[in-house]
Design a protein around this motif. Structure first.
Motif, PDB file in Angstrom:
ATOM      1  N   GLY A  60      15.329   1.090   4.521  1.00 35.89           N
ATOM      2  CA  GLY A  60      13.941   1.305   4.136  1.00 35.89           C
ATOM      3  C   GLY A  60      12.933   1.115   5.259  1.00 35.89           C
ATOM      4  O   GLY A  60      13.064   0.256   6.121  1.00 35.89           O
ATOM      5  N   ILE A  61      11.891   1.959   5.206  1.00 37.46           N
ATOM      6  CA  ILE A  61      10.793   1.895   6.174  1.00 37.46           C
ATOM      7  C   ILE A  61       9.636   1.150   5.508  1.00 37.46           C
ATOM      8  O   ILE A  61       9.397   1.292   4.311  1.00 37.46           O
ATOM      9  CB  ILE A  61      10.346   3.319   6.546  1.00 37.46           C
ATOM     10  CG1 ILE A  61      11.481   4.059   7.266  1.00 37.46           C
ATOM     11  CG2 ILE A  61       9.099   3.291   7.421  1.00 37.46           C
ATOM     12  CD1 ILE A  61      11.186   5.532   7.500  1.00 37.46           C
ATOM     13  N   ILE A  62       8.908   0.363   6.284  1.00 35.61           N
ATOM     14  CA  ILE A  62       7.684  -0.248   5.764  1.00 35.61           C
ATOM     15  C   ILE A  62       6.541   0.127   6.695  1.00 35.61           C
ATOM     16  O   ILE A  62       6.751   0.595   7.809  1.00 35.61           O
ATOM     17  CB  ILE A  62       7.790  -1.787   5.657  1.00 35.61           C
ATOM     18  CG1 ILE A  62       7.924  -2.432   7.048  1.00 35.61           C
ATOM     19  CG2 ILE A  62       8.935  -2.199   4.753  1.00 35.61           C
ATOM     20  CD1 ILE A  62       7.787  -3.940   7.021  1.00 35.61           C
ATOM     21  N   GLU A  63       5.321  -0.064   6.212  1.00 36.23           N
ATOM     22  CA  GLU A  63       4.168   0.254   7.042  1.00 36.23           C
ATOM     23  C   GLU A  63       4.208  -0.616   8.295  1.00 36.23           C
ATOM     24  O   GLU A  63       4.363  -1.833   8.223  1.00 36.23           O
ATOM     25  CB  GLU A  63       2.869   0.012   6.260  1.00 36.23           C
ATOM     26  CG  GLU A  63       1.636   0.513   6.984  1.00 36.23           C
ATOM     27  CD  GLU A  63       0.387   0.506   6.102  1.00 36.23           C
ATOM     28  OE1 GLU A  63      -0.626   1.059   6.531  1.00 36.23           O
ATOM     29  OE2 GLU A  63       0.459  -0.045   4.982  1.00 36.23           O
ATOM     30  N   GLY A  64       4.068   0.027   9.452  1.00 34.04           N
ATOM     31  CA  GLY A  64       4.152  -0.688  10.719  1.00 34.04           C
ATOM     32  C   GLY A  64       5.539  -0.658  11.339  1.00 34.04           C
ATOM     33  O   GLY A  64       5.799  -1.306  12.340  1.00 34.04           O
ATOM     34  N   ILE A  82       1.821   7.122   3.949  1.00 34.63           N
ATOM     35  CA  ILE A  82       2.227   6.039   4.853  1.00 34.63           C
ATOM     36  C   ILE A  82       3.557   6.374   5.520  1.00 34.63           C
ATOM     37  O   ILE A  82       3.742   6.189   6.729  1.00 34.63           O
ATOM     38  CB  ILE A  82       2.322   4.696   4.096  1.00 34.63           C
ATOM     39  CG1 ILE A  82       0.932   4.223   3.667  1.00 34.63           C
ATOM     40  CG2 ILE A  82       2.987   3.632   4.967  1.00 34.63           C
ATOM     41  CD1 ILE A  82       0.940   3.011   2.744  1.00 34.63           C
ATOM     42  N   LEU A  83       4.495   6.887   4.736  1.00 36.02           N
ATOM     43  CA  LEU A  83       5.813   7.255   5.281  1.00 36.02           C
ATOM     44  C   LEU A  83       5.664   8.353   6.332  1.00 36.02           C
ATOM     45  O   LEU A  83       6.268   8.275   7.413  1.00 36.02           O
ATOM     46  CB  LEU A  83       6.741   7.722   4.155  1.00 36.02           C
ATOM     47  CG  LEU A  83       7.164   6.647   3.150  1.00 36.02           C
ATOM     48  CD1 LEU A  83       7.871   7.287   1.960  1.00 36.02           C
ATOM     49  CD2 LEU A  83       8.075   5.605   3.810  1.00 36.02           C
ATOM     50  N   LEU A  84       4.851   9.366   6.026  1.00 41.29           N
ATOM     51  CA  LEU A  84       4.619  10.442   6.995  1.00 41.29           C
ATOM     52  C   LEU A  84       3.998   9.900   8.273  1.00 41.29           C
ATOM     53  O   LEU A  84       4.376  10.287   9.389  1.00 41.29           O
ATOM     54  CB  LEU A  84       3.700  11.506   6.394  1.00 41.29           C
ATOM     55  CG  LEU A  84       4.306  12.513   5.422  1.00 41.29           C
ATOM     56  CD1 LEU A  84       3.226  13.457   4.903  1.00 41.29           C
ATOM     57  CD2 LEU A  84       5.409  13.323   6.090  1.00 41.29           C
ATOM     58  N   ASP A 127       2.026   2.119  -7.147  1.00 42.50           N
ATOM     59  CA  ASP A 127       0.602   2.083  -7.516  1.00 42.50           C
ATOM     60  C   ASP A 127      -0.111   3.371  -7.121  1.00 42.50           C
ATOM     61  O   ASP A 127      -1.045   3.808  -7.799  1.00 42.50           O
ATOM     62  CB  ASP A 127      -0.093   0.890  -6.847  1.00 42.50           C
ATOM     63  CG  ASP A 127       0.422  -0.436  -7.378  1.00 42.50           C
ATOM     64  OD1 ASP A 127       0.858  -0.467  -8.549  1.00 42.50           O
ATOM     65  OD2 ASP A 127       0.414  -1.426  -6.617  1.00 42.50           O
ATOM     66  N   ASP A 128       0.284   3.954  -5.990  1.00 37.79           N
ATOM     67  CA  ASP A 128      -0.378   5.164  -5.503  1.00 37.79           C
ATOM     68  C   ASP A 128       0.674   6.023  -4.805  1.00 37.79           C
ATOM     69  O   ASP A 128       1.019   5.791  -3.642  1.00 37.79           O
ATOM     70  CB  ASP A 128      -1.507   4.803  -4.528  1.00 37.79           C
ATOM     71  CG  ASP A 128      -2.396   5.997  -4.184  1.00 37.79           C
ATOM     72  OD1 ASP A 128      -1.863   7.126  -4.150  1.00 37.79           O
ATOM     73  OD2 ASP A 128      -3.597   5.797  -3.934  1.00 37.79           O
ATOM     74  N   HIS A 129       1.194   7.029  -5.511  1.00 40.49           N
ATOM     75  CA  HIS A 129       2.301   7.833  -4.993  1.00 40.49           C
ATOM     76  C   HIS A 129       1.891   8.639  -3.759  1.00 40.49           C
ATOM     77  O   HIS A 129       2.632   8.707  -2.783  1.00 40.49           O
ATOM     78  CB  HIS A 129       2.808   8.787  -6.087  1.00 40.49           C
ATOM     79  CG  HIS A 129       3.246   8.065  -7.326  1.00 40.49           C
ATOM     80  ND1 HIS A 129       2.366   7.708  -8.318  1.00 40.49           N
ATOM     81  CD2 HIS A 129       4.475   7.616  -7.716  1.00 40.49           C
ATOM     82  CE1 HIS A 129       3.020   7.084  -9.282  1.00 40.49           C
ATOM     83  NE2 HIS A 129       4.299   7.010  -8.949  1.00 40.49           N
ATOM     84  N   VAL A 186      14.280   9.149   3.026  1.00 40.56           N
ATOM     85  CA  VAL A 186      13.214   8.348   3.633  1.00 40.56           C
ATOM     86  C   VAL A 186      12.390   7.707   2.526  1.00 40.56           C
ATOM     87  O   VAL A 186      11.956   8.394   1.591  1.00 40.56           O
ATOM     88  CB  VAL A 186      12.301   9.221   4.517  1.00 40.56           C
ATOM     89  CG1 VAL A 186      11.215   8.370   5.164  1.00 40.56           C
ATOM     90  CG2 VAL A 186      13.105   9.945   5.590  1.00 40.56           C
ATOM     91  N   GLY A 187      12.186   6.400   2.623  1.00 39.52           N
ATOM     92  CA  GLY A 187      11.375   5.728   1.613  1.00 39.52           C
ATOM     93  C   GLY A 187      11.241   4.256   1.900  1.00 39.52           C
ATOM     94  O   GLY A 187      11.913   3.716   2.785  1.00 39.52           O
ATOM     95  N   PHE A 188      10.361   3.610   1.163  1.00 42.48           N
ATOM     96  CA  PHE A 188      10.210   2.163   1.272  1.00 42.48           C
ATOM     97  C   PHE A 188      11.469   1.477   0.740  1.00 42.48           C
ATOM     98  O   PHE A 188      12.264   2.096   0.018  1.00 42.48           O
ATOM     99  CB  PHE A 188       8.992   1.692   0.465  1.00 42.48           C
ATOM    100  CG  PHE A 188       7.667   1.987   1.125  1.00 42.48           C
ATOM    101  CD1 PHE A 188       7.608   2.517   2.401  1.00 42.48           C
ATOM    102  CD2 PHE A 188       6.480   1.719   0.463  1.00 42.48           C
ATOM    103  CE1 PHE A 188       6.384   2.776   3.017  1.00 42.48           C
ATOM    104  CE2 PHE A 188       5.246   1.975   1.066  1.00 42.48           C
ATOM    105  CZ  PHE A 188       5.208   2.513   2.348  1.00 42.48           C
ATOM    106  N   PRO A 189      11.659   0.207   1.061  1.00 36.80           N
ATOM    107  CA  PRO A 189      12.781  -0.530   0.460  1.00 36.80           C
ATOM    108  C   PRO A 189      12.703  -0.491  -1.063  1.00 36.80           C
ATOM    109  O   PRO A 189      11.610  -0.484  -1.643  1.00 36.80           O
ATOM    110  CB  PRO A 189      12.580  -1.958   0.998  1.00 36.80           C
ATOM    111  CG  PRO A 189      11.819  -1.782   2.272  1.00 36.80           C
ATOM    112  CD  PRO A 189      10.911  -0.609   2.042  1.00 36.80           C
TER     113      PRO A 189
END
Length: 330
Positions: free
Chosen positions: A219-223, A261-263, A253-255, A168-171
């Motif tokens: 990848g998951i993004i916010e929203g 956000i992912l959670l 920038d902020d781990h 699970v993670g951002f692109p």
């Protein structure tokens, strides 16, 4: 599981077979001009059946097969002969397939084992022949039962990938690169977002010839829970994973915020996902020195995490050990 060949959702129209009619035949032979009833039963109508196949990974074979009809049962005959049953239609599907009613959305069954079966439409029963209606007061019944009618309806088959570990993670977090390093899977890898458009599965070898299955999810993004990016389409694939491996790149920038956000996206999609075992890895850590790792470690205080690099191999074996311990409840 090439992009154009991965299909995880199909809607199909299923119709079972009608049951054959029972026979009203009366026994007539050369020296028996007025024999009793000897009509046989009608055959059962064919079923539409789904069967799990561990060698399949996609519903591609059903993409252009929208209508599935089973065979009708044949009528009974004389000398109490039973009509032939209608031909069943058996649909092979990958493990992890869920069958739903298209109108109500009700889950009918789930296929999770090789050879496991479920009915999309049951064939009608064959009618009884007149031999069953003979009695002391009615020696020559001239009637029999018709066969039961068929069932027809629209069904949805939805695939939820079966894997031990879901990434699970951002692109561009490095999920596909990790999968390509720890398994024989060859997902598409590039420096732009949404390179991965379909889930990829890989078998990860471990110590003493043991292994586990890892799934790379787009990848998951916010929203995402609202349909942004690739939206909810692939979030369902992590519902079956035993463990979720969150990946945040070292150059984030902020781990801690990215992990949060992912959670949050998973919680809004399905709160039960947060009950799964989870672990955080900081990918692309070959660009960090010890001081930066220490700073990020303080930033992630209280969150179990590990620094890895798929390029240099940093932390890869430790990650496999951690996954194995988690999957086996150590």
């Amino acid at each position: 599981m090439a992009g154009s060949n991965f299909v995880d959702y199909v809607k199909i129209f299923c119709r079972s077979g009608k049951g054959g009619a029972g026979s009203s035949h009366m026994r007539r032979e050369k020296y028996i001009p007025k024999g009793g009833p000897d009509g046989g039963d009608g055959g059962r109508g064919g079923h539409v059946i789904v069967r799990g196949n561990a060698q399949m990974w996609t519903l591609l074979h059903l993409k252009f097969q929208k209508h599935i009809f089973a065979g009708h049962g044949e009528s009974g005959g004389r000398q109490t002969s039973t009509g032939k049953d209608g031909d069943d239609v058996i649909i092979e599907v990958p493990l992890g397939t869920v069958a739903k009613d298209a109108e109500t959305g009700e889950v009918l069954f789930e296929i999770t084992k090789d050879g496991e079966t479920g009915f999309l439409a049951k064939g009608g029963r064959g009618g009884q022949g007149n031999v069953h209606f003979k009695s002391a007061t009615n020696q020559t019944p001239r009637y029999s039962q018709p066969g039961e009618d068929y069932e027809e309806s629209w069904r949805i088959l939805e695939l939820k990938v079966l894997a031990d570990v879901g990434l699970v993670g951002f692109p561009s977090a490095g999920k596909s690169t990790l999968l390509s390093v720890v398994s024989a899977a060859k997902p598409e890898i590039a420096e732009y977002p949404f390179t991965t458009l379909v889930p990829n599965l890989g078998i990860v070898g471990y110590r003493d010839n043991q292994s586990f299955v890892m799934a790379d999810i787009p990848g998951i993004i916010e929203g995402a829970h609202e349909g942004k990016g690739l939206g909810l389409r692939f979030l369902r694939h992590i519902e079956r994973n035993s463990m979720l491996l969150f990946m945040v790149p070292a150059d984030s920038d902020d781990h801690r915020k990215e992990y949060g956000i992912l959670l949050n996206e998973l919680e809004k999609y399905n709160p039960e996902l947060l009950d799964k075992e989870r672990f955080l890895v900081i990918s692309k850590s070959d660009m960090l020195d010890e001081q930066l790792m220490e700073e990020i470690g303080h930033e992630l205080e209280g969150i179990p995490h590990l620094f890895i690099s798929s390029v240099t191999g940093l932390g890869i074996m430790e990650l496999k050990d951690q996954i194995w311990k988690t999957l086996n409840g150590y």
